[in-house]
Design a protein around this motif. Sequence first.
Motif, PDB file in Angstrom:
ATOM      1  N   SER A 274       0.966  -1.452   0.040  1.00 25.09           N
ATOM      2  CA  SER A 274      -0.309   0.578   0.032  1.00 25.09           C
ATOM      3  C   SER A 274       0.744   1.330   0.394  1.00 25.09           C
ATOM      4  O   SER A 274       2.142   1.267   0.577  1.00 25.09           O
ATOM      5  CB  SER A 274      -0.870   0.254   1.241  1.00 25.09           C
ATOM      6  OG  SER A 274      -2.469   1.460   1.455  1.00 25.09           O
ATOM      7  N   PRO A 275       0.343   2.514  -0.774  1.00 24.18           N
ATOM      8  CA  PRO A 275       1.279   3.336  -0.990  1.00 24.18           C
ATOM      9  C   PRO A 275       0.900   4.438   0.427  1.00 24.18           C
ATOM     10  O   PRO A 275      -0.039   3.839   1.017  1.00 24.18           O
ATOM     11  CB  PRO A 275       0.913   4.525  -2.213  1.00 24.18           C
ATOM     12  CG  PRO A 275      -0.155   4.081  -2.604  1.00 24.18           C
ATOM     13  CD  PRO A 275      -0.729   2.256  -1.948  1.00 24.18           C
ATOM     14  N   PRO A 276       2.030   5.017   0.440  1.00 20.24           N
ATOM     15  CA  PRO A 276       1.286   6.359   2.034  1.00 20.24           C
ATOM     16  C   PRO A 276       0.257   7.368   0.693  1.00 20.24           C
ATOM     17  O   PRO A 276      -0.203   7.680   0.675  1.00 20.24           O
ATOM     18  CB  PRO A 276       2.451   7.483   1.872  1.00 20.24           C
ATOM     19  CG  PRO A 276       2.770   7.304   0.285  1.00 20.24           C
ATOM     20  CD  PRO A 276       2.751   5.735   0.131  1.00 20.24           C
ATOM     21  N   ARG A 277      -0.378   7.627   2.681  1.00 20.76           N
ATOM     22  CA  ARG A 277      -2.451   7.971   2.164  1.00 20.76           C
ATOM     23  C   ARG A 277      -2.588   8.787   3.615  1.00 20.76           C
ATOM     24  O   ARG A 277      -1.479   8.145   4.434  1.00 20.76           O
ATOM     25  CB  ARG A 277      -3.422   7.058   1.796  1.00 20.76           C
ATOM     26  CG  ARG A 277      -3.349   5.929   2.988  1.00 20.76           C
ATOM     27  CD  ARG A 277      -3.942   4.682   3.147  1.00 20.76           C
ATOM     28  NE  ARG A 277      -3.609   3.747   1.458  1.00 20.76           N
ATOM     29  CZ  ARG A 277      -4.215   3.366   0.893  1.00 20.76           C
ATOM     30  NH1 ARG A 277      -6.101   3.801   0.534  1.00 20.76           N
ATOM     31  NH2 ARG A 277      -3.635   2.081  -0.195  1.00 20.76           N
ATOM     32  N   VAL A 278      -2.990  10.026   3.785  1.00 20.09           N
ATOM     33  CA  VAL A 278      -3.768  10.617   4.344  1.00 20.09           C
ATOM     34  C   VAL A 278      -5.253  10.582   4.711  1.00 20.09           C
ATOM     35  O   VAL A 278      -5.495  10.724   3.454  1.00 20.09           O
ATOM     36  CB  VAL A 278      -2.771  12.085   4.542  1.00 20.09           C
ATOM     37  CG1 VAL A 278      -3.836  12.975   5.157  1.00 20.09           C
ATOM     38  CG2 VAL A 278      -1.477  12.087   4.063  1.00 20.09           C
ATOM     39  N   ILE A 279      -5.330  10.113   5.842  1.00 16.95           N
ATOM     40  CA  ILE A 279      -6.963  10.595   5.909  1.00 16.95           C
ATOM     41  C   ILE A 279      -7.304  11.090   6.819  1.00 16.95           C
ATOM     42  O   ILE A 279      -6.653  11.616   7.951  1.00 16.95           O
ATOM     43  CB  ILE A 279      -7.860   9.031   6.183  1.00 16.95           C
ATOM     44  CG1 ILE A 279      -7.512   7.183   5.869  1.00 16.95           C
ATOM     45  CG2 ILE A 279      -8.938   8.861   7.499  1.00 16.95           C
ATOM     46  CD1 ILE A 279      -7.525   6.749   6.637  1.00 16.95           C
ATOM     47  N   ALA A 280      -8.332  12.589   6.714  1.00 18.40           N
ATOM     48  CA  ALA A 280      -8.652  13.866   7.664  1.00 18.40           C
ATOM     49  C   ALA A 280     -10.229  13.787   7.559  1.00 18.40           C
ATOM     50  O   ALA A 280     -10.745  12.347   6.757  1.00 18.40           O
ATOM     51  CB  ALA A 280      -8.869  14.812   6.180  1.00 18.40           C
ATOM     52  N   PHE A 281     -10.662  14.072   8.234  1.00 20.53           N
ATOM     53  CA  PHE A 281     -11.435  13.611   9.113  1.00 20.53           C
ATOM     54  C   PHE A 281     -12.532  15.447   9.216  1.00 20.53           C
ATOM     55  O   PHE A 281     -12.331  15.944   9.370  1.00 20.53           O
ATOM     56  CB  PHE A 281     -11.880  12.592  10.302  1.00 20.53           C
ATOM     57  CG  PHE A 281     -11.085  11.785  10.061  1.00 20.53           C
ATOM     58  CD1 PHE A 281     -11.842  10.689   9.607  1.00 20.53           C
ATOM     59  CD2 PHE A 281      -9.943  11.832  10.504  1.00 20.53           C
ATOM     60  CE1 PHE A 281     -11.179   9.138   9.804  1.00 20.53           C
ATOM     61  CE2 PHE A 281      -9.428  10.414  10.665  1.00 20.53           C
ATOM     62  CZ  PHE A 281      -9.397   9.644   9.940  1.00 20.53           C
ATOM     63  N   SER A 282     -13.889  15.001   9.381  1.00 17.89           N
ATOM     64  CA  SER A 282     -14.613  16.358   9.876  1.00 17.89           C
ATOM     65  C   SER A 282     -16.001  15.348  10.899  1.00 17.89           C
ATOM     66  O   SER A 282     -15.942  14.624  10.600  1.00 17.89           O
ATOM     67  CB  SER A 282     -15.397  16.917   8.892  1.00 17.89           C
ATOM     68  OG  SER A 282     -16.481  16.437   7.568  1.00 17.89           O
ATOM     69  N   VAL A 283     -15.818  16.186  11.988  1.00 22.05           N
ATOM     70  CA  VAL A 283     -17.267  15.908  12.915  1.00 22.05           C
ATOM     71  C   VAL A 283     -18.123  16.492  12.902  1.00 22.05           C
ATOM     72  O   VAL A 283     -18.528  18.126  12.659  1.00 22.05           O
ATOM     73  CB  VAL A 283     -16.399  16.445  13.995  1.00 22.05           C
ATOM     74  CG1 VAL A 283     -17.016  15.956  14.899  1.00 22.05           C
ATOM     75  CG2 VAL A 283     -14.948  15.280  14.312  1.00 22.05           C
TER      76      VAL A 283
END
Length: 313
Positions: A274-283
């Motif tokens: 798996s390549p690097p990845r960034v996961i962001a969120f809103s609440v």
Amino acid sequence: MVAALLADLFESHRAHLFAVAYRLTGSVTDAEDAVQESWLRLITARQFEIEDMRAWLTTVVSRICLDHLRSAATRRESYVGQWLPEFVVTGTTPSSTPDPLESVVRGQDFRLAALVVLDTLTPPQRVAFVLHDGFGVPFDEIADILDISADAARQLAVRARKAVAHTPEPATDADHDLAVRRLLAAMAAGDLQAVVAALHPDATYTADSNGTTSAALQLLRGAAKIARFTVSLLRRYRVDFSENGSGEYEFVNVNGQLGVLLHERAPHDGVPGSPPRVIAFSVRDGLIGAAYEMVNPVKLRRGLRVPHDGLLY
């Protein structure tokens, strides 16, 4: 001496100009290019005719960004899957020498949820709304940028305002952190029902890879659907979000709020790489209302401000 004074004056406006450009384009690279281009235009301009340097530079940057927006609209026609704004990824601990980019995205207007909504506007609507509502630029100046009447510019802003009115207010940092950590704890336990409970019923999941790697091509909607999808991926790739698995990921700030950077992993023991990845969120209402996954390596590299596998530039 005059050149040095002019450079100092320009630098005093750089953060403002970047803020305008990034909110207009949603692209770190386009924003930086627009700011640099405004400097080149300034040093070739008749400076003695410029009465308000900040206003003049804002106009120049906005016109450049309008061209970038129109170009981006063309690029999206051949883009594979979903399109997200470029993330600004920084460490969770403030740097002793803060990146100006990091300072800009601390404001609520630069949260990912807000930028995602701006992406639904037409380029003229986005320019009119962002400049007037975000930076107080008068409609007659916006009209000059868009080459329309002041009344037409005002109507563009009104339509944009209606389109973004449903955007939830960003959660406080404390509430945001709590919701993210609750979701990750449920994922670490592999508890499908706990994952569902950590998600807002109307939650959405968007992945941006431009076809470079396996990722959801369509927007996913609904807590149950997202939970099933993410839990199945965790099992397939054996991602460990527990404290013992911390070597596989790290907490980062994405546009000023807590997110996750998943490290690149090579294939092993039948588990896909798996390549690097960034996961962001809103609440939303104390629950995860949206998850945004950036896997496109080009976009990821542009806004990454934490050292990682040579991707930091």
